[in-house]
Design a protein around this motif. Structure first.
Motif, mmCIF file in Angstrom:
data_model
loop_
_atom_site.group_PDB
_atom_site.id
_atom_site.type_symbol
_atom_site.label_atom_id
_atom_site.label_comp_id
_atom_site.label_asym_id
_atom_site.label_seq_id
_atom_site.Cartn_x
_atom_site.Cartn_y
_atom_site.Cartn_z
ATOM 1 N N ASP A 13 17.919 75.307 39.026
ATOM 2 C CA ASP A 13 17.902 74.520 37.796
ATOM 3 C C ASP A 13 18.782 73.280 37.851
ATOM 4 N N VAL A 14 19.666 73.199 38.838
ATOM 5 C CA VAL A 14 20.599 72.084 38.883
ATOM 6 C C VAL A 14 20.974 71.779 40.324
ATOM 7 N N ALA A 28 26.285 66.327 38.594
ATOM 8 C CA ALA A 28 25.226 67.327 38.455
ATOM 9 C C ALA A 28 23.997 66.672 37.856
ATOM 10 N N ASN A 29 22.828 67.074 38.333
ATOM 11 C CA ASN A 29 21.585 66.578 37.751
ATOM 12 C C ASN A 29 20.556 67.697 37.718
ATOM 13 N N ASP A 70 15.482 64.880 31.558
ATOM 14 C CA ASP A 70 16.338 65.202 32.699
ATOM 15 C C ASP A 70 17.649 64.438 32.550
ATOM 16 N N TYR A 71 18.632 64.784 33.359
ATOM 17 C CA TYR A 71 19.963 64.212 33.183
ATOM 18 C C TYR A 71 20.682 64.122 34.514
ATOM 19 N N GLN A 72 21.690 63.291 34.526
ATOM 20 C CA GLN A 72 22.707 63.274 35.581
ATOM 21 C C GLN A 72 24.034 62.973 34.903
ATOM 22 N N VAL A 73 25.045 63.760 35.163
ATOM 23 C CA VAL A 73 26.350 63.553 34.562
ATOM 24 C C VAL A 73 27.412 63.796 35.620
ATOM 25 N N ALA A 116 26.985 58.743 33.479
ATOM 26 C CA ALA A 116 25.954 59.602 32.891
ATOM 27 C C ALA A 116 24.620 58.879 32.866
ATOM 28 N N ARG A 117 23.545 59.655 33.002
ATOM 29 C CA ARG A 117 22.180 59.135 32.864
ATOM 30 C C ARG A 117 21.343 60.176 32.136
#
Length: 690
Positions: free
Chosen positions: A324-325, A382-383, A391-394, A413-414
């Motif tokens: 999941d990550v 982490a994304n 979805d994310y990236q932090v 962050a994205r």
């Protein structure tokens, strides 16, 4: 006469290649794989380019990294006041605010004084340009991140190349040591110094040492087993040039301190060993890098800098791929020692913010010493997916140095949202810092030992779109706020012999700036017949100097920049390509008048030089500039050997853009100095494989 004008002729050396290669013929499957390579890949924080087809891109001189010039957000131009050639200024940041990594390792520099990169193009696998709010994995940069990947040695298909170019010669030797180990060694040297005087029409200077450069790369790969790989690498480059001015020429007439000429030399050597380990869901790369550099700069009696720099860098990067990550984390520690000798006029000046006053009035200084400091960088990122559409990236980075006890926490962050199958929206933000590596600013006798890192806040909104027929599009809005920029203190600049500037700090980190704009990139992925891309960008870049209470356009504030790149496979033998670029005119500062300076008690009462009076800084702008480069490749067979012939023409219709104005000693007349090339420049090349 500036350094840049004296090196313009060196650029001639970028446009012809004759090579004899010893490589096994690839089978049809291999050729098919090469033809399907992705040339431009859009990423949320930048663009990645594979180099397989860029060797034939017009205007690059067979150097894939020259493709940077055709990407949005990049101004690849020489400063009007002289300095290094072809340094990218990315989205309003300084050319010194970029991070360059090769195979994850720091290099001394990336571009030669002829504008080409320090890498053998046959070794470049890909390069990636990150332009804003990138992952916390990369720190100590607020302009851009440029990642170059060099291919590993190929034990199954070794390559031997002898380059017999008229302008640059060298070799690439690649061999297998065992079934699980191979290496290559590359060396190149420019030859333009043997005839560069033939291209210099200016009668006010000559080359005491003609411009030369060289570079090398070596890599050994050892597959210990399925889970462990050892790589040992070595690379380096050297550039140098020395200029002598005519005693009665205009340059010494404008500044008597230039009588002893100018000299520029820089080189670096990097030796590294890395261990790549695969362990289940984890991949870890650990490396130890010894980087040694030398910087020599002499501008007459104005300034001299001679520094030996040693960096020992230990870093580890790990990646965990879960269901999941995905998690990236790592750390770097660096020890830096700078042994320096500096002397000249005690005149603080930063050309990004001002035109320097005459150096003649400033006192002389001389200093030698050693700077020692440690730097560190740790990060985690982490994304993953929040849902089917989100979805994310932090992440967060910790950057610091024991120089002035600086520590910076940088959140990044994205957040991405898929609108539908064809469109995806990304919003990114991040804090970035750049530690000062122009060590002249940090020495006690000339600079300010209390200076700290510059800071940038990035905010980026982009829309990625997948269109029909292999077309893709990326639309991006960006905003960048810059703080803690270094400027010279005007109270510390002497403008007469009697002026007392003692007690004033020479440099301060108090300036700021903004950059914002919109960029559009349309890309055609490589297919059987053609590939290419088109980009257009509008941006605004400003600086604010509170010490002079001036707000002005940056020198590289080119509001409009557009590129069209096309490459077409006509048939089995012919391939043709074109690259067209349009950009707004360069900024410059107008000379309004000049006042003669006569030495006190002069017997002749003749002016020693003239002191110019300038208009508003960077308020003027040259007209728009556009240029077309074309190239045709013909594949055939000579003497049973696969052969490629090409003809390339730079600046096909002879467009001209002013580089600078060369004034006479009294500033009453000037000549226009144009960017190279200012006329059509053809070249022919041949390569043979056997």
């Amino acid at each position: 006469m500036t350094f840049i004008k004296s090196t313009l002729a060196v650029l001639v050396g970028t446009f012809a290649t004759n090579a004899l290669a010893n490589t096994p013929n690839n089978n049809d499957d291999d050729k098919a794989n090469i033809e399907s390579i992705t040339v431009v890949a859009s990423k949320p924080d930048g663009i990645k380019i594979s180099s397989g087809k860029l060797l034939s891109l017009p205007g690059t001189g067979n150097d894939p990294l020259k493709g940077l010039e055709a990407l949005p957000g990049v101004v690849l131009a020489t400063p009007s006041t002289g300095g290094p050639v072809a340094q990218p200024a990315i989205r309003g940041s300084s050319v010194s605010d970029n991070l360059y990594l090769t195979d994850g390792l720091e290099m001394g520099y990336v571009f030669h004084n002829d504008g080409l990169s320090v890498y053998n193009p046959l070794l470049i696998e890909s390069f990636e340009l990150k332009t804003g709010a990138w992952s916390s994995q990369y720190a100590n940069a607020n302009g851009g991140v440029i990642l170059t990947e060099l291919r590993d040695p190929d034990a199954d298909n070794p390559t031997n190349v002898l380059d017999l170019s008229f302008f640059r010669s060298g070799f690439l030797y690649e061999q297998a040591i065992a079934n699980n180990a191979a290496f290559y060694v590359s060396f190149r040297e420019s030859l333009v110094h043997t005839y560069v005087d033939n291209f210099i029409e200016d009668e006010d200077f000559s080359f005491a040492v003609p411009p030369r450069n060289r570079d090398y790369q070596a890599k050994l790969i050892w597959d210990l087993d399925d889970n462990n790989v050892i790589r040992a690498t070595a690379s380096g480059a050297k550039d140098y040039i020395e200029i002598a001015f005519d005693a009665d020429g205009r340059d010494i007439g404008k500044n008597p301190d230039l009588a002893s000429g100018e000299r520029y030399q820089t080189y670096f050597n990097s030796q590294a060993i890395s261990w790549q380990n695969f362990n289940g869901d984890f991949e870890t790369t650990t490396s130890l890098n010894l980087l040694t550099q030398n910087q020599q700069e002499r501008e007459g009696d104005v300034f001299r800098w001679d520094a030996d720099i040693t960096k020992v860098i230990l870093k580890a990067d790990s990646q965990y791929q879960g269901e999941d990550v995905d998690v990236l984390f790592g750390a770097k520690v660096q020890s830096t020692e700078v042994d320096y000798l500096s002397s000249g006029r005690l005149l603080p000046c930063n050309l990004e913010f001002e035109v320097c006053p005459p150096s003649y009035f400033s006192d002389m200084f001389a200093e030698e010493g050693t700077l020692k400091f440690e730097q560190y960088h740790a990060y985690v990122s982490a994304n993953g997916d929040l849902s089917a559409n989100w979805d994310y990236q932090v992440g967060v980075a910790l950057l610091g140095t024991n120089n002035n006890s600086q520590t910076y926490l940088e959140p990044r962050a994205r957040l991405g949202y898929r609108l539908n199958d064809a469109h995806k929206l990304n919003l990114s933000a991040g804090i970035h810092h750049t530690l000062i590596d122009d060590y002249q600013y940090l020495i006690d006798g000339y600079g300010n030992t209390e200076l700290e890192a510059s800071e940038a806040t990035h905010i980026v909104l982009n829309l990625e779109s997948t269109l029909d027929d292999g077309l893709s599009m990326k639309t991006e809005l960006f905003y960048k706020a810059l703080d803690n920029l270094v400027v010279a203190n005007p109270n510390a600049q002497k403008r007469s012999l009697a002026q007392d500037v003692s007690g004033f700090t020479r440099f301060e980190d108090v300036a700021s700036g903004t950059a914002y704009g919109i960029e559009l990139l349309v890309n055609k992925q490589l297919s059987d017949d053609w590939f290419g891309w088109a980009s257009i960008a509008y941006s605004k870049t400003e600086r604010d100097n509170p010490l002079t209470q001036q707000k002005f356009n940056s020198e590289f504030d080119l509001p409009w920049v557009a590129n069209i790149v096309l490459d077409y496979k006509w048939d089995e033998n012919w391939q043709i390509g074109a690259k067209w670029r349009f950009q707004s005119g360069r900024r410059y500062t107008q000379v309004n008048s000049a006042t003669p300076y006569v030495e006190p008690n002069s017997a002749t009462n003749e002016p020693l030089f003239y002191v110019p009076s300038y208009g508003e800084f960077n308020a003027e702008q040259w007209g728009n500039y556009h240029r077309l480069d074309i190239r045709a490749d013909y594949k055939t067979e000579w003497f049973g050997l696969d052969t490629n012939l090409y003809i390339e023409v730079l600046n096909l219709y002879g467009s001209r853009a002013v580089q600078e104005l060369e004034y006479n000693a009294a500033y009453t007349e000037f000549e226009k100095d144009y960017q190279f090339p200012d006329m059509p420049l053809p070249s022919i090349g041949i390569s043979m494989t056997f």
